[in-house]
Design a protein around this motif. Structure first.
Motif, PDB file in Angstrom:
ATOM      1  N   VAL A  21       0.854  -1.187   0.000  1.00  0.00           N
ATOM      2  CA  VAL A  21       0.000   0.000   0.000  1.00  0.00           C
ATOM      3  C   VAL A  21       0.891   1.237   0.000  1.00  0.00           C
ATOM      4  CG1 VAL A  21      -1.730   1.333   1.260  1.00  0.00           C
ATOM      5  CG2 VAL A  21      -1.881  -1.170   1.190  1.00  0.00           C
ATOM      6  N   VAL A  22       0.697   2.097  -0.992  1.00  0.00           N
ATOM      7  CA  VAL A  22       1.451   3.347  -1.105  1.00  0.00           C
ATOM      8  C   VAL A  22       0.463   4.508  -1.080  1.00  0.00           C
ATOM      9  CG1 VAL A  22       2.951   4.762  -2.568  1.00  0.00           C
ATOM     10  CG2 VAL A  22       3.365   2.297  -2.364  1.00  0.00           C
ATOM     11  N   LEU A  23       0.724   5.467  -0.211  1.00  0.00           N
ATOM     12  CA  LEU A  23      -0.131   6.648  -0.103  1.00  0.00           C
ATOM     13  C   LEU A  23       0.360   7.718  -1.070  1.00  0.00           C
ATOM     14  CD1 LEU A  23      -0.324   6.870   3.802  1.00  0.00           C
ATOM     15  CD2 LEU A  23      -1.731   5.499   2.233  1.00  0.00           C
ATOM     16  N   ALA A  24      -0.580   8.425  -1.685  1.00  0.00           N
ATOM     17  CA  ALA A  24      -0.224   9.456  -2.661  1.00  0.00           C
ATOM     18  C   ALA A  24      -1.093  10.690  -2.465  1.00  0.00           C
ATOM     19  CB  ALA A  24      -0.402   8.922  -4.087  1.00  0.00           C
ATOM     20  N   ARG A  25      -0.502  11.841  -2.648  1.00  0.00           N
ATOM     21  CA  ARG A  25      -1.264  13.088  -2.689  1.00  0.00           C
ATOM     22  C   ARG A  25      -0.595  14.017  -3.693  1.00  0.00           C
ATOM     23  NH1 ARG A  25       0.775  17.509   0.150  1.00  0.00           N
ATOM     24  NH2 ARG A  25       2.621  17.057   1.429  1.00  0.00           N
ATOM     25  N   CYS A  26      -1.395  14.694  -4.472  1.00  0.00           N
ATOM     26  CA  CYS A  26      -0.885  15.580  -5.518  1.00  0.00           C
ATOM     27  C   CYS A  26      -1.212  17.018  -5.147  1.00  0.00           C
ATOM     28  CB  CYS A  26      -1.488  15.215  -6.871  1.00  0.00           C
ATOM     29  SG  CYS A  26      -0.765  16.129  -8.250  1.00  0.00           S
ATOM     30  N   GLU A  27      -0.195  17.767  -4.835  1.00  0.00           N
ATOM     31  CA  GLU A  27      -0.355  19.149  -4.359  1.00  0.00           C
ATOM     32  C   GLU A  27      -0.275  20.134  -5.524  1.00  0.00           C
ATOM     33  OE1 GLU A  27       1.944  22.184  -1.235  1.00  0.00           O
ATOM     34  OE2 GLU A  27       2.517  20.068  -1.389  1.00  0.00           O
ATOM     35  N   ARG A  28      -1.209  21.038  -5.562  1.00  0.00           N
ATOM     36  CA  ARG A  28      -1.284  22.064  -6.604  1.00  0.00           C
ATOM     37  C   ARG A  28      -0.367  23.230  -6.217  1.00  0.00           C
ATOM     38  NH1 ARG A  28      -6.321  22.321  -6.114  1.00  0.00           N
ATOM     39  NH2 ARG A  28      -6.924  20.803  -7.686  1.00  0.00           N
ATOM     40  N   LEU A  29       0.550  23.603  -7.093  1.00  0.00           N
ATOM     41  CA  LEU A  29       1.447  24.719  -6.819  1.00  0.00           C
ATOM     42  C   LEU A  29       0.775  26.040  -7.192  1.00  0.00           C
ATOM     43  CD1 LEU A  29       4.817  23.228  -8.124  1.00  0.00           C
ATOM     44  CD2 LEU A  29       3.992  23.335  -5.757  1.00  0.00           C
ATOM     45  N   PRO A  30       1.166  27.140  -6.537  1.00  0.00           N
ATOM     46  CA  PRO A  30       0.515  28.432  -6.834  1.00  0.00           C
ATOM     47  C   PRO A  30       0.865  28.961  -8.223  1.00  0.00           C
ATOM     48  CG  PRO A  30       2.307  28.722  -5.248  1.00  0.00           C
ATOM     49  CD  PRO A  30       2.142  27.247  -5.439  1.00  0.00           C
ATOM     50  N   TRP A  31      -0.028  29.830  -8.735  1.00  0.00           N
ATOM     51  CA  TRP A  31       0.160  30.555  -9.992  1.00  0.00           C
ATOM     52  C   TRP A  31       0.376  29.641 -11.199  1.00  0.00           C
ATOM     53  CZ3 TRP A  31      -1.712  35.014  -9.049  1.00  0.00           C
ATOM     54  CH2 TRP A  31      -1.514  35.614  -7.815  1.00  0.00           C
ATOM     55  N   GLY A  32      -0.262  28.476 -11.158  1.00  0.00           N
ATOM     56  CA  GLY A  32      -0.210  27.590 -12.317  1.00  0.00           C
ATOM     57  C   GLY A  32       1.155  27.023 -12.626  1.00  0.00           C
ATOM     58  N   ARG A  33       2.008  26.908 -11.619  1.00  0.00           N
ATOM     59  CA  ARG A  33       3.372  26.426 -11.854  1.00  0.00           C
ATOM     60  C   ARG A  33       3.448  24.905 -11.928  1.00  0.00           C
ATOM     61  NH1 ARG A  33       4.951  30.068  -7.667  1.00  0.00           N
ATOM     62  NH2 ARG A  33       5.715  28.309  -6.455  1.00  0.00           N
ATOM     63  N   GLY A  34       2.326  24.236 -11.773  1.00  0.00           N
ATOM     64  CA  GLY A  34       2.338  22.781 -11.857  1.00  0.00           C
ATOM     65  C   GLY A  34       1.953  22.125 -10.546  1.00  0.00           C
ATOM     66  N   PHE A  35       2.504  20.936 -10.322  1.00  0.00           N
ATOM     67  CA  PHE A  35       2.083  20.104  -9.199  1.00  0.00           C
ATOM     68  C   PHE A  35       3.272  19.339  -8.637  1.00  0.00           C
ATOM     69  CE2 PHE A  35      -1.280  20.692 -12.243  1.00  0.00           C
ATOM     70  CZ  PHE A  35      -2.409  20.955 -11.486  1.00  0.00           C
TER      71      PHE A  35
END
Length: 285
Positions: free
Chosen positions: A211-225
């Motif tokens: 089991v691997v936990l994952a979270r994708c964080e949104r960077l500010p000003w559209g710089r990606g993730f």
């Protein structure tokens, strides 16, 4: 509507996020039901509205980035925690990726597929088909991207996930999604019982997958993730009711790392649907 999706898929990410932030606040102000649920869930987790008010805008960004996510060019995403994924693959039993409704959660699977699918095989992800025919077609097309195979929440879909794990491949689920009646257990989530899927636990227990936990964080000003991967804190219990609690605690752990990007307006504590199409209450052998 597919034409509209295609139109917005070429927009720059920063512009989509500006539009999404506005949309999020409009929805929050316009819908008393959504607003009450949002505030109640936030309070239950021990946060003040001021501490997580950014989540209002992030909920809108989640919607407006979908055309780009599904139909547009790959979005920039840095990966952190590669070592735990490599270790999980090296064990040879496959991986069950678990992520909550946080940030750009669908991108976590895309990012993992771009990084590992050529070497380790595709990632099979479970999804609930939309009721609208046009949206269901868009979702099916968009989620079956290179290195990814999307399967519906049916018995056939679950069988495909088991086969993938037995081949040493990976599967992905959102365990904080309320399953249909008969496919979950009531377990604490931020201190209140929530109907919680047992499928994630059964897949790991039956196949021995990591089991691997994952979270994708949104960077500010559209710089990606940035997608963060980490192992489960301790091995899953052999008792399914205990293991389900462990999964909820793992989701709480991820959410608390970036609470301003969790989908607090999601009806996590609702009663399960009694008239849902048949899916996997039990994992088939």
């Amino acid at each position: 509507m597919p034409v509209v999706f295609q139109f917005f898929s070429v927009f720059p990410l920063w512009l989509l996020h500006i539009m999404g932030a506005a949309m999020g606040w409009v929805a929050f102000v316009a819908s008393a039901t959504y607003r009450r649920r949002f505030l109640a869930n936030v309070a239950l987790a021990g946060y003040s509205f001021g501490a997580v008010r950014a989540a209002v805008a992030h909920a809108g960004r989640m919607v407006t980035e979908l055309p780009r996510l599904w139909l547009g060019a790959p979005m920039p995403c840095r990966i952190e925690g590669e070592a735990c994924v490599e270790a999980a693959y090296a064990a040879g039993k496959g991986i069950v990726y678990l992520t909550p409704h946080q940030g750009c959660f669908e991108l976590s699977a895309q990012a993992a597929a771009r990084r590992w699918s050529a070497e380790r095989g595709p990632i099979t992800v479970l999804y609930r088909p939309a009721r609208q025919a046009w949206l269901a077609k868009v979702m099916e097309t968009a989620r079956n991207r290179p290195g990814m195979l999307a399967v519906p929440t049916t018995l056939a879909g679950v069988r495909q996930m088991i086969k993938a794990l037995r081949r040493g491949e990976a599967v992905g689920l959102l365990p904080d999604q309320v399953p249909p009646d008969g496919q979950g257990l009531w377990a604490p989530f931020f201190g209140r019982d929530a109907y919680t899927m047992t499928l994630a636990v059964r897949l790991a227990q039956q196949t021995g997958a990591a089991v691997v936990l994952a979270r994708c964080e949104r960077l500010p000003w559209g710089r990606g993730f940035v997608t963060h991967f980490e192992p489960l804190a301790e091995p899953l219990s052999d008792q399914i009711d205990v293991a389900v609690v462990q999964i909820n605690q793992a989701m709480e752990h991820l959410i608390r790392q970036c609470p301003e990007q969790y989908l607090w307006g999601y009806a996590r504590y609702k009663k399960p649907r009694a008239d849902a199409p048949a899916a996997a209450a039990e994992v088939p052998a």
